[in-house]
Design a protein around this motif. Structure first.
Motif, PDB file in Angstrom:
ATOM      1  N   MET A 471       0.834  -1.205   0.000  1.00 43.17           N
ATOM      2  CA  MET A 471       0.000   0.000   0.000  1.00 43.17           C
ATOM      3  C   MET A 471       0.868   1.255   0.000  1.00 43.17           C
ATOM      4  O   MET A 471       0.586   2.218  -0.734  1.00 43.17           O
ATOM      5  N   ALA A 472       1.932   1.248   0.777  1.00 43.64           N
ATOM      6  CA  ALA A 472       2.822   2.407   0.821  1.00 43.64           C
ATOM      7  C   ALA A 472       3.528   2.606  -0.517  1.00 43.64           C
ATOM      8  O   ALA A 472       3.659   3.744  -1.000  1.00 43.64           O
ATOM      9  N   LEU A 473       3.983   1.513  -1.141  1.00 41.81           N
ATOM     10  CA  LEU A 473       4.659   1.623  -2.440  1.00 41.81           C
ATOM     11  C   LEU A 473       3.705   2.166  -3.508  1.00 41.81           C
ATOM     12  O   LEU A 473       4.073   3.059  -4.286  1.00 41.81           O
ATOM     13  N   ALA A 474       2.487   1.652  -3.546  1.00 41.00           N
ATOM     14  CA  ALA A 474       1.510   2.133  -4.531  1.00 41.00           C
ATOM     15  C   ALA A 474       1.201   3.607  -4.308  1.00 41.00           C
ATOM     16  O   ALA A 474       1.171   4.410  -5.254  1.00 41.00           O
ATOM     17  N   ALA A 475       0.989   3.990  -3.057  1.00 37.62           N
ATOM     18  CA  ALA A 475       0.667   5.381  -2.729  1.00 37.62           C
ATOM     19  C   ALA A 475       1.806   6.309  -3.110  1.00 37.62           C
ATOM     20  O   ALA A 475       1.592   7.370  -3.724  1.00 37.62           O
ATOM     21  N   ASN A 476       3.019   5.952  -2.778  1.00 35.09           N
ATOM     22  CA  ASN A 476       4.161   6.826  -3.047  1.00 35.09           C
ATOM     23  C   ASN A 476       4.472   6.946  -4.537  1.00 35.09           C
ATOM     24  O   ASN A 476       4.948   7.986  -5.002  1.00 35.09           O
TER      25      ASN A 476
END
Length: 569
Positions: A471-476
């Motif tokens: 989720m963090a990778l997709a968001a960033n």
């Protein structure tokens, strides 16, 4: 008599008789001059076309759509619709209005200057759609008066908050409606009229001035609308056999038209636009004459566009030449008597960067996120707690509310072990830093994560996933390109589509962007999304006027009650 164009021996669609009549058509100064038996013995044409074996229909008119739903600019949109026989559209830019307010609407209008298709505009009436979300801009009465001075603005866009219309007499929506009744009594008002509004509630909604509906239909609610004189705009998801049977068998041709509303870029490239609905209606048993009528004349008349929608003297010479009527196969498209699309010549659109003001490319005011941003703290005792869960359902963008047991340890929700995914939204305009969290299940992803700033209508950052790292990778990835879509699984980016204009539009050319969206859809499906339109499905998780349980930066929204509800029941 000198004319610009003569089309000879063609089957001309007469909207007034709802039938094809063989004849000749003369065009002068961008308008139809004559339709009938007279030909070269009467007219000296600068150009003559042989219409034998072809059918001639008015340019299609789509009166309810949102250009931003295709995630492309007005120029790209114009390129796409003309090749599909659509010569006039009425677009409501409430997506860009939610990002930039009045300035966003004006920028869309400005970006339409010079387009070959006629792109007209509806004033966004519901920005924000509710008071339960944070947006980058809003539209109020003073903005409406400024926009009403624009030549391209012809109506008030869809009134979405029916709850407020019926229950908040002094609220913003009713103030806007009253202002229109007082100052612009003859201007069309478009409606988003949920099918639950029937009988007295429908009458009260119409009494407020809202007399059309483009939402999903049921037979009885649609007939209730028609009996009340409410004009019904049929989009593809309403074209079910039972609905079509009513439209075919009953004498309701004057009470409806076809509209596209939202078209994903991949299906736009592959299947077409409003012509796709005409073709589908014919395949479902509607006569070509009736289907064309509902995509030309009734739509133009609804919007008081009396200068188009028909092939008759003094109407704008927008028309389509068909080689196969039943298949609605387009040979050529003419705008104001000038050829703008020829099926025999394949022309690709060139990329045109910088179509919007510079700060439109800098609208995502978010720092990069970490896995800690996906820790969900709750006001609940340790142990098993009953939680609200958003259920995604194939076949609709509506969601259901379910209740599931989830463990809480040290007030931290153990969502990764719950059997559900996490859905989170982050306010991205730099206004308040609010964020909301919820649980999600159903026909959504089963692993990995998806992030997007294309989330109706507030367009805050929305992230759905099954582990915090993905989720963090997709968001960033999305934050890093000032908006877009990103699909991640096991630490790998499967597909990333940047949307740098306001976080919701791309300037990539039509055919190329359609391929990007096709690959995005495939990536979403590869991690378990089971939906007829996964992109529209996920982007409406944050739409708090679409039933039943949605998520904004305020938290979970019970749409029917019009209020925030806690994650833990």
């Amino acid at each position: 008599m000198n004319i610009d164009l003569l089309i000879k021996d063609v089957q001309v669609y007469n909207v007034y008789m709802k039938q094809f009549i063989e004849g000749n058509v003369a065009v002068l100064d961008g308008r139809f001059l004559y339709v009938g038996a007279r030909g070269e013995e009467t007219f000296t044409a600068a150009e003559t076309l042989d219409g034998r074996g072809r059918h001639m229909v008015p340019g299609l008119v789509d009166i309810h759509l949102h250009i931003e739903s295709s995630m492309i600019t007005p120029r790209t949109f114009s390129h796409g619709i003309l090749k599909n026989g659509v010569t006039t559209v009425v677009s409501e830019p409430h997506e860009m209005a939610n990002v930039f307010g009045l300035e966003g609407v004006q920028a869309m209008i400005d970006a339409s200057q010079g387009c070959e298709a006629d792109i007209l505009y509806a004033i966004p009436s519901s920005v924000p759609a509710t008071s339960l979300e944070t947006t980058g801009g809003e539209i109020d009465v003073a903005d409406i008066d400024k926009l009403m001075k624009q030549d391209r603005v012809i109506c008030l866009g869809e009134i979405m908050d029916s709850y407020a219309v019926l229950n908040d007499p002094n609220g913003k929506t009713n103030r806007i409606l009253q202002h229109f009744r007082d100052h612009y009594p003859h201007v069309v008002i478009e409606g988003h009229t949920p099918k639950r509004l029937v009988d007295l509630d429908l009458a009260r909604f119409m009494f407020a001035g809202v007399d059309s509906d483009h939402t999903e239909q049921e037979v009885e609610s649609m007939l209730d609308r028609m009996r009340s004189g409410c004009f019904v705009e049929i989009q593809e998801k309403a074209m079910r056999p039972d609905i079509m049977q009513v439209l075919i068998e009953q004498d309701v041709a004057e009470l409806f038209c076809f509209v596209t509303d939202d078209v994903m870029a991949d299906s736009f490239v592959a299947d077409g636009h409003l012509n796709h609905l005409v073709r589908k209606a014919i395949k479902m048993g509607m006569s070509p004459e009736r289907a064309i009528y509902a995509a030309t004349y009734t739509s133009a008349r609804r919007m008081q566009l009396h200068d188009r929608g028909a092939i008759s003297p003094n109407k704008i010479a927008d028309f389509v030449l068909l080689s196969d009527l039943n298949a609605f196969t387009i040979d050529a498209v003419y705008k104001r008597g000038t050829l703008v699309y020829d099926a025999a010549r394949h022309t690709l659109q060139q990329q045109e960067p910088g179509q919007f003001p510079l700060h439109f490319y800098e609208s995502v005011k978010l720092h990069k996120l970490t896995e800690a941003d996906f820790i969900v703290n709750v006001e609940a005792a340790d142990g098993i707690q009953m939680c609200r869960v958003m259920e995604v359902v194939n076949g609709t963008t509506n969601t259901n509310e379910l209740h599931r047991e989830v463990n809480v340890i040290n007030r931290e929700l153990q969502w990764e072990k719950s059997g559900c995914g996490l859905v989170a939204t982050f306010e991205r305009y730099g206004k308040n830093g609010q964020r909301g969290y919820g649980l999600i299940t159903g026909n959504t992803i089963k692993r990995g994560a998806i992030a997007t700033t294309y989330s109706h209508d507030n367009h805050n950052l929305l992230v759905v996933g099954h582990n915090a790292a993905d989720m963090a990778l997709a968001a960033n990835t999305v934050i890093g390109t000032q908006g877009g879509f990103c699909v991640v699984v096991d630490g790998e980016v499967l597909k990333h589509v940047p949307l740098p204009v306001g976080g919701i539009l791309s300037e990539v050319p039509f055919e190329q962007f359609g391929q990007d969206i096709k690959e995005l859809r495939a990536a979403m499906e590869s991690i378990g999304y089971e939906h007829y339109n996964p992109i529209m499905s996920i982007s409406t998780h944050s739409l708090p006027v679409s039933p039943s349980l949605k998520l904004t930066d305020y938290g979970l929204i019970d749409v029917h009650a019009g209020q925030v509800v806690p994650l833990v029941v």
